[in-house]
Design an enzyme around this catalytic site. Structure first.
Site, mmCIF file in Angstrom:
data_model
loop_
_atom_site.group_PDB
_atom_site.id
_atom_site.type_symbol
_atom_site.label_atom_id
_atom_site.label_comp_id
_atom_site.label_asym_id
_atom_site.label_seq_id
_atom_site.Cartn_x
_atom_site.Cartn_y
_atom_site.Cartn_z
ATOM 1 C CB SER A 94 -0.866 0.037 1.256
ATOM 2 O OG SER A 94 -1.603 -1.142 1.395
ATOM 3 C CE LYS A 169 -4.724 -0.921 2.105
ATOM 4 N NZ LYS A 169 -5.274 -2.069 2.805
ATOM 5 C CE LYS A 237 1.894 2.029 4.953
ATOM 6 N NZ LYS A 237 1.313 1.189 3.901
#
Ligand code: NAD
Length: 293
Positions: A94, A169, A237
């Site tokens: 990701s 995502k 993140k």
């Protein structure tokens, strides 16, 4: 078809094992030798990144974030230097969609096609081979890779040009984080107003507010269980990437910004390695209660 798999962490280990189970020949690498040994024992061949780049037809990465993928592919001694026209690169990490586009642009100069194919579902679904996979890149490359992807997931959906997988995502990660925050806030309100969170959960789980997040995270909050799952630091993140992407395309994301500040507070209070359902602990701190206890 020879596959190279780089990044054998929580997700990469079970994903690579599922490719082995499906009969693919696999060469693997990771910074941690104990991870490599475990996948070797399941039938893979340990190799250097350079060997993987020179030998494999398809190269998969499952690394933490954009800088790791950039350095493995494009850094000094990066794999791109040893790859040739016709090879396919599938990044399942990701990362920031902009980084996917930058990496793809560099690789395309050598005739290497790239898909960004991040996943949702966490370790249990990685083990079962039932991940949801969201894919960006050329449609014909996606069609070629679909059978292989479906050895690791129960769905692989083509979302558009390269970067579209990671954009999807980011959308997923925004929805999950905001859902967890709403759940924690609602459970805190209920308890402060004198209604047991467990009863609230049972009463509403079948209605419109019910969700996969509620099913997975309400029991954890009520039990005070913060074992990850998906770690706060990884969610920080992802939301940093979401904020960065949102600013670059001009999409205001006020809810994402708010939940990111809560995650950051948890990180600062030794919560970085806890499950993201520990967002509830921020509300517990504000109200001096323990949800459900
Ligand atoms: P992890 O930290 O467990 O694994 C990452 C692995 O990459 C480690 O084993 C590390 O040694 C290896 N690595 C790092 N740099 C390397 C390099 N230069 N060369 C070779 N190996 C290197 O992380 P994870 O939980 O497996 O997550 C991987 C990706 O999947 C992340 O982008 C994460 O956001 C995403 N993801 C994770 C989950 C989850 O529930 N854990 C769910 C969906 C998506």
């Amino acid at each position: 078809m020879k596959i190279g798999f780089i990044g054998l962490g929580i997700m990469g280990k079970p994903m690579s094992k599922n490719l082995l189970k499906a009969g693919y020949e696999l060469m693997v690498s990771d910074l941690h030798q104990e991870n490599v040994k475990e996948v070797e024992a399941a039938g893979a061949k340990a190799a250097t990144n350079r060997e993987i780049a020179e030998i494999c037809d398809v190269i998969i990465t499952m690394l933490p974030n954009s800088p790791h993928v950039k350095s493995v592919m494009l850094g000094e001694e990066g794999m791109a230097a040893f790859m040739r026209e016709g090879q396919i690169f599938v990044d399942m990490s990701s990362i920031n969609p902009t980084a996917s586009q930058e990496i793809s642009a560099q690789l395309s100069k050598k005739g290497i096609k790239m898909l960004d194919a991040p996943v949702s579902g966490g370790e249990p679904k990685a083990i079962d081979g039932t991940l949801s996979i969201m894919v960006g890149g050329d449609k014909d490359v996606f069609e070629k890779m679909k059978e292989m992807l479906l050895c690791m997931g129960s769905s692989a959906v083509y979302c558009g040009a390269v970067g579209a997988g990671n954009t999807t995502k980011l959308a997923n990660q925004i929805i999950v984080a905001c859902n967890i925050q709403a759940l924690a806030e609602a459970m805190t309100l209920a308890q402060k107003a004198g209604v047991e969170p467990q009863l609230v959960f049972e009463a509403i789980r079948g209605g419109l507010a019910g969700s996969t997040v509620m099913e997975a995270k309400a029991p954890m909050m009520i039990a005070g269980n913060d074992k990850p799952g998906f770690k706060i630091d990884l969610h920080i993140k992802d939301l940093n990437n979401a904020l960065d992407c949102a600013h670059s395309v001009g999409a205001p994301v006020p809810m994402t910004a708010a939940v990111q500040e809560i995650l950051q507070w948890l990180h600062n209070h030794e919560g970085g390695q806890k499950d993201h359902s520990a967002i509830a602990q921020y509300y517990e701190y504000l109200t001096d209660i323990k949800i459900g206890r």
